[in-house]
Structure formats: structure tokens, C-alpha cells
Design a protein around this motif. Structure first.
Motif, PDB file in Angstrom:
ATOM      1  N   GLN A 789       0.831  -1.203   0.000  1.00 56.70           N
ATOM      2  CA  GLN A 789       0.000   0.000   0.000  1.00 56.70           C
ATOM      3  C   GLN A 789       0.867   1.257   0.000  1.00 56.70           C
ATOM      4  OE1 GLN A 789      -3.000   0.087   3.021  1.00 56.70           O
ATOM      5  NE2 GLN A 789      -3.513   2.239   2.684  1.00 56.70           N
ATOM      6  N   ARG A 790       1.937   1.264   0.797  1.00 55.91           N
ATOM      7  CA  ARG A 790       2.815   2.440   0.806  1.00 55.91           C
ATOM      8  C   ARG A 790       3.427   2.679  -0.565  1.00 55.91           C
ATOM      9  NH1 ARG A 790       4.132   0.310   5.972  1.00 55.91           N
ATOM     10  NH2 ARG A 790       6.064  -0.649   5.218  1.00 55.91           N
ATOM     11  N   CYS A 791       3.787   1.597  -1.271  1.00 58.15           N
ATOM     12  CA  CYS A 791       4.332   1.745  -2.627  1.00 58.15           C
ATOM     13  C   CYS A 791       3.303   2.364  -3.557  1.00 58.15           C
ATOM     14  CB  CYS A 791       4.772   0.385  -3.166  1.00 58.15           C
ATOM     15  SG  CYS A 791       6.304  -0.258  -2.464  1.00 58.15           S
ATOM     16  N   PHE A 792       2.073   1.856  -3.536  1.00 49.58           N
ATOM     17  CA  PHE A 792       1.033   2.362  -4.431  1.00 49.58           C
ATOM     18  C   PHE A 792       0.701   3.817  -4.106  1.00 49.58           C
ATOM     19  CE2 PHE A 792      -0.390  -2.303  -4.458  1.00 49.58           C
ATOM     20  CZ  PHE A 792       0.386  -2.584  -5.571  1.00 49.58           C
ATOM     21  N   GLU A 793       0.708   4.171  -2.833  1.00 48.49           N
ATOM     22  CA  GLU A 793       0.428   5.558  -2.453  1.00 48.49           C
ATOM     23  C   GLU A 793       1.547   6.481  -2.932  1.00 48.49           C
ATOM     24  OE1 GLU A 793      -2.211   4.745   1.596  1.00 48.49           O
ATOM     25  OE2 GLU A 793      -0.037   5.039   1.735  1.00 48.49           O
ATOM     26  N   ARG A 794       2.790   6.021  -2.839  1.00 51.23           N
ATOM     27  CA  ARG A 794       3.898   6.849  -3.333  1.00 51.23           C
ATOM     28  C   ARG A 794       3.803   7.019  -4.843  1.00 51.23           C
ATOM     29  NH1 ARG A 794      10.438   5.468  -3.368  1.00 51.23           N
ATOM     30  NH2 ARG A 794      11.010   7.410  -4.471  1.00 51.23           N
ATOM     31  N   ALA A 795       3.510   5.935  -5.563  1.00 49.99           N
ATOM     32  CA  ALA A 795       3.377   6.020  -7.018  1.00 49.99           C
ATOM     33  C   ALA A 795       2.252   6.979  -7.405  1.00 49.99           C
ATOM     34  CB  ALA A 795       3.116   4.633  -7.601  1.00 49.99           C
ATOM     35  N   LEU A 796       1.120   6.900  -6.689  1.00 46.39           N
ATOM     36  CA  LEU A 796       0.000   7.792  -6.987  1.00 46.39           C
ATOM     37  C   LEU A 796       0.389   9.253  -6.788  1.00 46.39           C
ATOM     38  CD1 LEU A 796      -3.007   8.307  -7.591  1.00 46.39           C
ATOM     39  CD2 LEU A 796      -3.456   7.966  -5.142  1.00 46.39           C
ATOM     40  N   LYS A 797       1.082   9.549  -5.702  1.00 47.48           N
ATOM     41  CA  LYS A 797       1.475  10.929  -5.420  1.00 47.48           C
ATOM     42  C   LYS A 797       2.375  11.483  -6.533  1.00 47.48           C
ATOM     43  CE  LYS A 797       3.689  13.785  -1.857  1.00 47.48           C
ATOM     44  NZ  LYS A 797       4.388  13.780  -0.537  1.00 47.48           N
ATOM     45  N   ILE A 798       3.335  10.687  -6.982  1.00 47.40           N
ATOM     46  CA  ILE A 798       4.225  11.141  -8.063  1.00 47.40           C
ATOM     47  C   ILE A 798       3.428  11.375  -9.332  1.00 47.40           C
ATOM     48  CG2 ILE A 798       6.156  10.494  -9.549  1.00 47.40           C
ATOM     49  CD1 ILE A 798       7.243   8.832  -7.182  1.00 47.40           C
TER      50      ILE A 798
END
Length: 863
Positions: A789-798
Motif C-alpha cells: 500500500q505504501r508503494c502504491f500511495e507513493r506512485a500515486l502521489k508522483i
């Protein structure tokens, strides 16, 4: 808890320290910024702490106090604690002759204006004691009889003037410059002379004289003598210096021979020098050290020198370089000079920021603009529009120059240009050329380049002669130079261009854009090491192509620079500007060569890549098809340019879900490039990588794995193990391994790709988002849902930062977050995330696209 917090602005710091010292000598405790705020601490937090930990706030009142941004919260907080004034939480002390407005009009203040030091001390302490004790302020002894007009001059403490003094009145609109004032004061406190000068940005109109005038007024109480000397010519310098003999009442004051008077003044300054009470001589607008060297005070005397010439290290070790005002100070100055209140805390709101930028934050230009705005009632935005079309007239109009400045901006610089031209005609050639680059850090290795044709007089070829040219310009601070760069104020550039006739303007605009074209690397796409060069060139690319395109010169070079700059911007994920530059390059090539030229095909192909990255797949497809048609007609069906076009067309067809046609395109491109370059060339690796991606989508995982392993070897052998192309292939291999169930190897691939791309692009690039997203998918398959989830949230933010809210890559991140939400039992959130992804995919890919349908199945199945 301390008794008093001293609230003041830097313009009144001498008063604040005097007040604090008197109070502490009388047994009170104080907090004052100058003594109590630690270097490096948070200024706002220190003010908050001081205001809350002191019983009362003393506000040192002056016009500067009300113009300052940070003083208002200090007195407002004290007033809020004691709105009726019953407890004396806020005690105003007036130190300048003015009438406070607003709330302070109704608050009784302690008035120290026009008092000598003894009377001021007694008034301050008596009124403070009265306020603290709550008793009447009746003195214990009878008041003295008011001093008659013939009373002796008051003692020297803050707010008083020296006995010998010839300064003009203080500039009521002076704003900012606190760092420079502090630097000057520190220098003069430890040395006998300091030169106020500057390099490039301290040209005429930068505010040198006003800075010296403010310094002399602010610190006048520290000097026994303050004397202003007009030093622009030997005649005015000697006459003003000799005039000091009259107020000093020297025996030689009436001598007819000026030399005798000058010697007498020098001798008096030398003999009367005192470390505690030195003299201050201001030499305004001096030309060179030798002009003033014989007049500099000895012993405890101080000299302050203003000059356009930066070469003053022979008389002072650290000349002060005066730059344009910081943007925030320029905005505050514009508003103050135009009679408006300080800007709101949220920033400018009426176009003053854009106007400050257009004027290069140059004080003289800001003053002229504000005077026009004040007299005409024009808004900042309206003035800016007029400035864009009537720049020369506005900068030249004598009605709006400051009353205490001899010339307008245009006249000031014209005088400098004429003086430079008389000393070094080639210096004007250099100035003309520099006017077409961006203002900062113009590489000097361009200057004596190969594009001197048509420039009259030509620039010299040898280093020594070119150095003489630069010296002539630096003498008037028209440029700032290092060993590798030249910088020019943007308003100087504008005036230089405006003074040229059409033919001259075209000559220098062409020379400048050719310099940038020669300097741009040719391997921007494949060589990340070239990006540092591109970053330095980008501002010059924008400036030179704007002028060249407007003047219709050097079309080939202009289009090439636009294309190369856009390729760099695409690599850096600045896609909107890259799109604009590619479109400009296409227009120029079409006008130059027609719509079916190979250069047009190259630029159209590049535009297609940006449109694809932006998610505009239909337009991207049309670009690739157009480029392919041009190149097939120009080169035949088996040319590398055709392979490039076919390869890119295959990529957009794959994105659109047409996998069979995409596979045909990749296989055709691969056949052409293997025949042209052999089987182990990077171009071949690109084709194999794309073929592997479509095989993966078709479910042929073993062949896809073979493709990516082949690609990695080719790229590593040709480009090195840490090239971003390697990261792309490693990332793709990781996704195949995930589909094959080899999750540990898939995780290693995703982590390796991420490390390469972060080192290459930084932490906020779309390639990094891709790698993080794919790592998250592997972690999800491994069951590590929190990290996934942390990975997907970081990708979304970028992706949101780069592409906005509506883009297929953003939809992918929403979908994966929906998967995590569903797996963790957050059904409602999963529905929202799936619905957001479905909406974006349907908009960009259409209802029938496999990806859209897949997301719809998840949306329909959740809950």
C-alpha cells in the motif's frame, strides 16, 4: 517571566537597544532580538516565545514599524490580552516624528521625539514606572524650564544628528536591504573604510546611493561628523570635501587655494579621530579607487563609497555587492511607493509580483513605475501591459524619475553605454550578443565562438583582448563576470535590444541561437550525463529561440534547439512544456521545408511520444502514422527512421489494446534494425523490449522472458549496468517473473530498477513511480499488504504531481489501491478507488478496452 519584550523593526534597532539598556540598568528584565535570538533559530518561533514569556510588550513606533510584516502579530497579540489597556500589556514608545494611525491613534504612547538623552531616559523610566505601578507620572522635583531655541545641540543618542552634517532627508520609501546594512555596519565597526560597490547587479539604478543614505541616517548617532561628497568628478569631489572646512570652522576655511583647505580638512579628521565617535564621509558615485584614495580618512574615520565600478579591493577587503531587491522586498517597495498597504501574508494579489519580475526588481525602475501608478491611478497589471508595448517611453519619461535621482533608467544606462563605447567599441558587440541569451550564467566559451559574422566590430579572438572588453563593461557594472560565465540584468538586456535597428537585432539574435545550437548535446535521449549540460542550456534555449522565432532568423538552428530542449524536458517528465516546444519546432520546419520533410517527421514523432506519455493516445497514434508516411516516402520501407516510427506506433497500439497490430509493428522494426545495425545494438534492444511487452500482454510469458533477458544484456554491454534503459528492461523482466510465480526474483528486479531510476531521475519521476508501483504489485503477491500500500500511495502521489488527476497511470495506482482496500476488508473505499480508475480508463481508453473492462469487473465484483 521577564518584564518587557521589545518589539521593533530593524530600521529602529538602535532605539530598541538604547531602550532595553536603560530599562535593564534600572532593574527591569527585557527580551530583545538583537541580544536574545540565537543565530540559526526559527525567527517566528522566537518571537512567539518572547511575546508569551514577557509580561508586557514595548512597541518602538515609527513609520517603518507599521510597514514591517512581522511587527503586527507582536503588538496584536499584546493588545488581544489587554484590549482596554487596563493592565498595560502594550506600551507604545514613539521615536520618530509622525502620527500613528488606526488603533494606535487611541493608545497613549511614551513620546521620546525631540528629547535629549537625559530627558529621554527620565521620561522613559518615569512613564514605565507609572505604567507598572499604576501611579501618576508626576515627577518628584519641579520640571525644568523648556529650553530656548538657542539651547545647545542634544547629545548623540538614537534619533539625534551629529553637529556636522549635510545629508539629504531620509527616503521615506526605503524598503528592505537589512542584510546589506548589517554587513556595512559590521565592516565599519571593525575597519576604518568600507566600499559600497557591486558587480553586475549594482549598475546605475540599483539603489547604491539610497542604501548609503539610509545607512548614514540610521547610524548617525554613532558619528561625530557625517558628510556627503559627490565624487563623480575630481572637481565635485574636491569641492564638497573642502566645504567641510566651513562647519568645522577651520582657520584655513577661507583660503583661496583649495589645496590648503583640503589639507586642513584631512589634518582635522586625522587629529580628531576617535574610536568611540569617528567621522563618516560618504563618497557617492566614485569612479575608481585612485580618485578617492587621497581623501579617505585616517585613524578612526570611516568612509562609505558608492560606485558602479566593482574594483575596490585595493581600499577595502570586502566590497558589498548590491543586487536587485529580493522579490518580496520589491513587491513591498512597489506597494509602499504607490501608497498601498503592505502585501497580505498570502503574497501579492494585484499583479505587483509580475511587474516586479518584468522590471528585474531594480529599485529605480520600480520607483518610476510606482510614481506612474500613483499619479495615473493605474493598476499594477495595467502598467505591466503598457510596459510590454511602451517600454522605452516609460523608462525614459522624466516626469516619473525620483526627485532625488538625476536621471531616468534609460538615460542612466545610455550614459554608461556611451562611455563604454568610447573606451571599447567591441564591448558594445559583446553587450549586444549577451542581450539575446538568458540573463544569468552565459558561458564565456561561446563568446569568441564561430558566429561572429556580421557583428561590428567583431569580438577579439585572443583572451587578453577579450578580457579588456569585459573590463570595460564591468567598470560600469553592466555585466557580472566569473572565470566561466557572464551575467546581465534582464532590464539592461531589454534596453540593449530596444536600441538596435532591425538588421542589427537579427544579426545578434541569429548569432546567439547558433551558439546554443552548437552547445546542445546530440545524445540527450541515451546519455543521462548530458542532462547536466542541458539543464544549464535550457534557459538560454528558451531566450534565444523566442527572439529568433519572432525575428524569423536561423530557422534550422532554432527548430533544432527547440527539438533538443524538448527531448530533455521529456526525459525530465516536464511534458507540457516539451509538447509546446515540439509543436513550435514542427511549425518552423513546415514553413522552412514543407509538410513532408524528414525533419518534420522527426519532430512529429517526438511530439507523438510526449502525447503518449500524457495519455492522449489517439493524437499520438496520428503523429506516428504521419511520421511513418513521410519517412517511407522519403527513405523507403527499410530505413532506420521507418523502424523508429513503426516501433513507436506499435507502442501506442499496445496501449490502445490492439495487441496483434502492435506485435506486427515491433517485429517489423526489429527486422529493419537488425539488418541495419546487427543483433546487439541498442536500437535492436529497444525493439526487442517492446516486442517482449506485447508478448507479455498476449500471455506468452516464456518468450517475453527471453526477450527481456536479451535486452538487459545488450543494454548492459553498450550502456552500462546502471543506465535507465537497463532499469526499464529489468522492470519488465520482473513483471514477467511475477506472472510466472517467481516472486523473490521479481522483487529483486523491481528493487534494482527503482535504485537505478532514483539515482538517475531523482525520487519524483514517472519512471520511479512505475518502478515503485511494480514493486508494490510484487509485495502484494507476497502478502505484504502494508508495504504494498505504501508503494502504491507513493506512485500515486508522483503521478498526480506530474500528470494531474486524469491519466491512465494515475488510474493504475487507484486500481492497485482498490485491490489493497478490498483485500483488507475496506469495501467502501475499494468501491471508490475502482470507480475512479474505471472513470479515467473509460475516458482515455474507451469502454471496450481490455483494461477498462478488467477494472469494471473488479468494480462490479466488490462487496
Amino acid at each position: 517571566m521577564k518584564n518587557f519584550f521589545i518589539s521593533y523593526t530593524h530600521a529602529d534597532h538602535a532605539w530598541a537597544q538604547w531602550i532595553a539598556y536603560q530599562l535593564e540598568a534600572a532593574g527591569y528584565s527585557t527580551t530583545i532580538q538583537a541580544w536574545d535570538f540565537v543565530a540559526g533559530s526559527n525567527f517566528v518561533l522566537e518571537m512567539q516565545r518572547a511575546a508569551t514569556e514577557c509580561e508586557r510588550t514595548l512597541a518602538v513606533l515609527s513609520p517603518n514599524y507599521f510597514a514591517a510584516r512581522f511587527t503586527q502579530p507582536e503588538w496584536a497579540a499584546a493588545l488581544a490580552q489587554d484590549p482596554t489597556g487596563a493592565h498595560g500589556a502594550l506600551i507604545p514608545i514613539r521615536v520618530r516624528d509622525f502620527q500613528p494611525d488606526g488603533l494606535f491613534r487611541a493608545i497613549v504612547y511614551i513620546d521620546l521625539v525631540n528629547l535629549d538623552e537625559t530627558a529621554a531616559r527620565e521620561t522613559l523610566l518615569a512613564r514605565i514606572q507609572s505604567r507598572v505601578s499604576g501611579q501618576r507620572a508626576k515627577p518628584a522635583t519641579a520640571p525644568q524650564f523648556p529650553a530656548p531655541p538657542s539651547a545647545p545641540a542634544p547629545k548623540h543618542f538614537p534619533g539625534t544628528l551629529p553637529a556636522v552634517w549635510n545629508l539629504k532627508p531620509r527616503n521615506p520609501h526605503f524598503t528592505g536591504r537589512e542584510a546589506e546594512l548589517a554587513q556595512l555596519h559590521d565592516a565599519l565597526a571593525t575597519t576604518h573604510t568600507a566600499a559600497l560597490t557591486q558587480a553586475i547587479h549594482g549598475l546605475g539604478g540599483i539603489g547604491k546611493t539610497q542604501l548609503a543614505l539610509e545607512y548614514a541616517h540610521r547610524f548617525a548617532h554613532e558619528y561625530a561628523i557625517v558628510w556627503w561628497v559627490h565624487a563623480e568628478t575630481p572637481m565635485t569631489l574636491a569641492a564638497d570635501f573642502a566645504a567641510l572646512a566651513q562647519p568645522l570652522d577651520l582657520p584655513a576655511k577661507d583660503e583661496r587655494e583649495q589645496r590648503i583647505v583640503l589639507d586642513a580638512v584631512r589634518a582635522h579628521l586625522r587629529q580628531s579621530a576617535s574610536a568611540a565617535r569617528p567621522s563618516l564621509i560618504v563618497f557617492d558615485n566614485a569612479n575608481a579607487p585612485d580618485d578617492v584614495r587621497d581623501f579617505l580618512p585616517a585613524g578612526g574615520g570611516h568612509a562609505l563609497i558608492t560606485s558602479r565600478n566593482p574594483a575596490w579591493r585595493s581600499v577595502t577587503p570586502n566590497p558589498v555587492a548590491v543586487k536587485p531587491l529580493p522579490r518580496a522586498e520589491a513587491i513591498a517597495f512597489l506597494r509602499k511607493r504607490a501608497g498601498l498597504p503592505p502585501p497580505p501574508a498570502t503574497g501579492e494579489s494585484r499583479g505587483e509580483g509580475e511587474l516586479a519580475d518584468a522590471l528585474g526588481c531594480l529599485p529605480l525602475a520600480l520607483t518610476q513605475a510606482a510614481a506612474f501608478i500613483e499619479q495615473s491611478g493605474t493598476s499594477f497589471a495595467d502598467y505591466l501591459r503598457m510596459f510590454e508595448t511602451h517600454r522605452a517611453e516609460l523608462l525614459r519619461d522624466p516626469k516619473f524619475k525620483p526627485h532625488d535621482y538625476p536621471d531616468t533608467v534609460a538615460t542612466t544606462w545610455t550614459i554608461s553605454f556611451n562611455a563604454v563605447a568610447a573606451e571599447s567599441p567591441a564591448a558594445i558587440t559583446l553587450m549586444n550578443l549577451c542581450a539575446f541569451f538568458a540573463p544569468d550564467e552565459i558561458p564565456t566559451d561561446w563568446i569568441a565562438g564561430t558566429h561572429a559574422g556580421g557583428m561590428t566590430p567583431p569580438l577579439p579572438d585572443d583572451d587578453y583582448a577579450l578580457a579588456q572588453v569585459r573590463i570595460a563593461l564591468r567598470k560600469f557594472s553592466l555585466i557580472e563576470a566569473t572565470d566561466t560565465t557572464i551575467s546581465v540584468h534582464r532590464l539592461v538586456q531589454t534596453m540593449v535590444r530596444d536600441q538596435m535597428d532591425d538588421a542589427t537585432r537579427k544579426t545578434f539574435a541569429e548569432a546567439a541561437v547558433k551558439c546554443v545550437d552548437d552547445a546542445f548535446p546530440g545524445d540527450v535521449t541515451t546519455n543521462p550525463e548530458s542532462w547536466q549540460v542541458c539543464a544549464r542550456l535550457l534557459a538560454h534555449a528558451r531566450a534565444t529561440t523566442d527572439e529568433a522565432e519572432r525575428l524569423h532568423v536561423a530557422p534550422n538552428e532554432t527548430a533544432r534547439v527547440l527539438n533538443q530542449a524538448a527531448i530533455y524536458l521529456r526525459q525530465r517528465a516536464e511534458l507540457s512544456e516539451a509538447k509546446t516546444l515540439f509543436e513550435r519546432a514542427i511549425t518552423i520546419y513546415e514553413l522552412q521545408y514543407g509538410v513532408n520533410h524528414e525533419h518534420v517527421a522527426t519532430a512529429v514523432n517526438n511530439l507523438g511520444n510526449v502525447l503518449r506519455a500524457l495519455g492522449d493516445l489517439p493524437r499520438a497514434q496520428r503523429c506516428f502514422e504521419r511520421a511513418l508516411a513521410i519517412d517511407e516516402a522519403t527513405f523507403g520501407k527499410d530505413h532506420p527512421n521507418v523502424a523508429r516510427d513503426v516501433n513507436n506506433l506499435g507502442g501506442v497500439l499496445r496501449d490502445l489494446g490492439d495487441l496483434p497490430r502492435a506485435q506486427q509493428c515491433f517485429e517489423r522494426a526489429l527486422a529493419i534494425d537488425e539488418a541495419t545495425f546487427g543483433k546487439d545494438h541498442p536500437e535492436v534492444a529497444t525493439d526487442v523490449n517492446n516486442l517482449g511487452s506485447v508478448l507479455h500482454a498476449l500471455g506468452d510469458l516464456p518468450r517475453a522472458q527471453q526477450c527481456f533477458e536479451r535486452v538487459i544484456k545488450i543494454f548492459e554491454d553498450n550502456l552500462g549496468a546502471n543506465h535507465p534503459n537497463v532499469a526499464t528492461a529489468v522492470n519488465n523482466l520482473g513483471m514477467v517473473l511475477r506472472a510466472l510465480g517467481d516472486l523473490p526474483r521479481a522483487q529483486l528486479c523491481a528493487e534494482r530498477a527503482l535504485a537505478i531510476d532514483e539515482a538517475t531521475f531523482g525520487t519524483d519521476h514517472p519512471n520511479v513511480a512505475r518502478d515503485v508501483n511494480n514493486l508494490g504489485s510484487v509485495l502484494q503477491a507476497l502478502g505484504d499488504l502494508p508495504r504494498a500500500q505504501r508503494c502504491f500511495e507513493r506512485a500515486l502521489k508522483i503521478r498526480q504531481a506530474v500528470f494531474g488527476e486524469n491519466h491512465p497511470d494515475v488510474a493504475q495506482s487507484f486500481w492497485w489501491l482498490g485491490v489493497i482496500a478490498q483485500q483488507t476488508g475496506d469495501v467502501e473505499n475499494a468501491k471508490k478507488l475502482y470507480a475512479r480508475a474505471y472513470q479515467i480508463y473509460r475516458q482515455f481508453l474507451g469502454e471496450e478496452h481490455p483494461t477498462t473492462q478488467n477494472v469494471k469487473r473488479f468494480l462490479d465484483g466488490v462487496g
